[in-house]
Motif scaffolding. Sequence first.
Motif, PDB file in Angstrom:
ATOM      1  N   VAL A 114     -35.437   2.300  -9.635  1.00  0.00           N
ATOM      2  CA  VAL A 114     -34.735   3.381 -10.360  1.00  0.00           C
ATOM      3  C   VAL A 114     -33.780   4.135  -9.412  1.00  0.00           C
ATOM      4  CG1 VAL A 114     -35.016   5.468 -11.752  1.00  0.00           C
ATOM      5  CG2 VAL A 114     -36.583   3.548 -12.048  1.00  0.00           C
ATOM      6  N   ALA A 158     -29.605   4.529  -9.298  1.00  0.00           N
ATOM      7  CA  ALA A 158     -28.862   5.785  -9.112  1.00  0.00           C
ATOM      8  C   ALA A 158     -27.884   5.669  -7.946  1.00  0.00           C
ATOM      9  CB  ALA A 158     -29.847   6.935  -8.858  1.00  0.00           C
ATOM     10  N   LEU A 170     -32.076   1.709 -15.681  1.00  0.00           N
ATOM     11  CA  LEU A 170     -32.582   3.066 -15.954  1.00  0.00           C
ATOM     12  C   LEU A 170     -32.011   4.045 -14.924  1.00  0.00           C
ATOM     13  CD1 LEU A 170     -34.598   4.518 -17.850  1.00  0.00           C
ATOM     14  CD2 LEU A 170     -36.358   4.100 -16.139  1.00  0.00           C
ATOM     15  N   GLN A 189     -28.555   4.943 -15.659  1.00  0.00           N
ATOM     16  CA  GLN A 189     -28.435   5.900 -16.766  1.00  0.00           C
ATOM     17  C   GLN A 189     -28.744   7.332 -16.311  1.00  0.00           C
ATOM     18  OE1 GLN A 189     -27.326   5.518 -19.920  1.00  0.00           O
ATOM     19  NE2 GLN A 189     -26.796   3.437 -19.271  1.00  0.00           N
ATOM     20  N   VAL A 190     -29.826   7.488 -15.563  1.00  0.00           N
ATOM     21  CA  VAL A 190     -30.240   8.852 -15.187  1.00  0.00           C
ATOM     22  C   VAL A 190     -29.471   9.374 -13.984  1.00  0.00           C
ATOM     23  CG1 VAL A 190     -32.540   8.642 -16.173  1.00  0.00           C
ATOM     24  CG2 VAL A 190     -32.209   8.082 -13.778  1.00  0.00           C
ATOM     25  N   ARG A 241     -29.664  12.766 -10.698  1.00  0.00           N
ATOM     26  CA  ARG A 241     -30.507  13.873 -11.148  1.00  0.00           C
ATOM     27  C   ARG A 241     -31.918  13.427 -11.534  1.00  0.00           C
ATOM     28  NH1 ARG A 241     -27.411  12.264 -15.285  1.00  0.00           N
ATOM     29  NH2 ARG A 241     -28.363  12.085 -17.331  1.00  0.00           N
ATOM     30  N   GLY A 242     -32.129  12.108 -11.611  1.00  0.00           N
ATOM     31  CA  GLY A 242     -33.441  11.619 -12.054  1.00  0.00           C
ATOM     32  C   GLY A 242     -34.458  11.463 -10.940  1.00  0.00           C
ATOM     33  N   TRP A 243     -34.102  11.844  -9.690  1.00  0.00           N
ATOM     34  CA  TRP A 243     -35.021  11.546  -8.578  1.00  0.00           C
ATOM     35  C   TRP A 243     -36.348  12.271  -8.697  1.00  0.00           C
ATOM     36  CZ3 TRP A 243     -36.772  15.141  -4.932  1.00  0.00           C
ATOM     37  CH2 TRP A 243     -36.064  16.340  -4.837  1.00  0.00           C
ATOM     38  N   TRP A 268     -38.053  13.315 -11.529  1.00  0.00           N
ATOM     39  CA  TRP A 268     -38.997  12.767 -12.514  1.00  0.00           C
ATOM     40  C   TRP A 268     -39.456  11.370 -12.126  1.00  0.00           C
ATOM     41  CZ3 TRP A 268     -38.153   8.259 -14.862  1.00  0.00           C
ATOM     42  CH2 TRP A 268     -36.856   7.865 -15.180  1.00  0.00           C
ATOM     43  N   ASN A 269     -38.622  10.635 -11.366  1.00  0.00           N
ATOM     44  CA  ASN A 269     -39.055   9.306 -10.911  1.00  0.00           C
ATOM     45  C   ASN A 269     -40.242   9.434  -9.949  1.00  0.00           C
ATOM     46  OD1 ASN A 269     -38.763   6.412 -10.741  1.00  0.00           O
ATOM     47  ND2 ASN A 269     -38.031   6.739  -8.672  1.00  0.00           N
TER      48      ASN A 269
END
Lengths: 213, 249
Positions: A180, A184, B219, B222-223, B226-228, B230-231
């Motif tokens: 993930v 990013a 995924l 997409q995030v 800023r998704g770090w 919640w990951n």
Amino acid sequence: TLLGALLALDGTAFGQFMVSRPLVAGTLAGWALGDAALGLLLGGILELYFIPVFPVGGGEFPEGAPPAVVAVATAWALPGPGGVALGVFLGFVWSRLGSASIVGLRRLNGSLAPDPAQGPVSPGRVAGAQLAGLGLDLLRGGVLTLLGLLVGGWLAGHLVGVWPLTWGLTLGLLVLGASVPAGALVVALGGWKRRGGLFGLGLAMAVLGSLLL
Amino acid sequence: MTTPTACAQVSVFLRSFLIQGSWNYRTMLGGGFAFAILPILKEIYRGDPPGLQAAIQRHADHFNCHPYLADLALGAVCRMEAEGRHPEEIRRFKLAVKGPLGSLGDALVWVGWRPAVVLASLALALAGASPGVTVAFFLVLYNLGHLLLRVWGFRLGWEGGSQVGDALRSLALPRQAGRIAGAGMFLLGAVVGLVLARDITPGPWAVLAWCLAAVGLGLGRQVGQRGWRWNLWAVMGVIGLVFLHGWVE
């Protein structure tokens, strides 16, 4: 504790030579414990999760050094895949605590730093605030690492034989989670449309190289 | 123009490594900037304590930019102070350069150089290098770029003074940042390939692993950055659940 404190200084306050990156801090912690390969493994895993976060402006970012030291010491205290999983878990928790403590320190620095709008600023006041900031950061890193080592040691003693997964599944789980942040990072490096070809080229060369060798 | 001694210039440069020592949300790098420039101000305002006080007062005010490129601003401001430029001109100069030096440094170092060197080091480790070689490779290569950027910035700032912006524009640094990001993208592909090809035995599990990795990458795309948080929470949750399962069993 001293290693965590000294490496934490590099994170923002002193130099930023990147000895505070998990890859370096983890390996150094492993070295100190006599297992550099374990340190590199834990440091490398944490690095994969933290790599797409940049300390831009006053934005929050995950702390690197104390969590890596805590993660490696915990994994060393609980040998096997369960120790690695517990180390990564505590590394994440301590990275969040580290972020929060950096925010707190920066607020404290705000009250220590001279305010030119409020009155005269002397050279001594400027140097004093700077040294106080460095000292507090060293203390922050040390306290954070010490707390992590105590919690990690306690948990490692109570979770012997509890982790049910094999080495392969454990590393697979952790690497899967790291895909993930890799996605990013793709966005930060320019996106699929602009630079996807370079990603594909690197992927193909690595796979071919692995198969041939 | 008051020519500062080489000792004062070296002292300013060395103090720039501590520029973020008192980083705070009010003046950001301001206190660090004033601390770093102090040796040269002491020489320029020798025998003029009120002048030194006023100069410190000005430089302790709000300032922010990338810590490595702060050397460029420091060099230029040292030059302007030595030339006896008007304080208002220096204030306007600092105001004008802080934004561009911040965004340029972020693109060049945080988004470009650092991930590229980290990924190259991880690729080296995955290819079988020892922990010592991996860490030495990372530290030497990263800091070669880091220290060159600081030294180059300070010298360019000192030589260019208030005209440093023109010199900076002629170098087309954003294009260099793009090239470094391209190298980072190639290395990211290499690291993903090495992880998947090296550690996973061919077979149905390998297909599943590749598919799941592709889902994760999608995924992450997409995030975004800023998704770090919640990951991290999600992975912690899974590890916690597995431990709980093992505990109950």
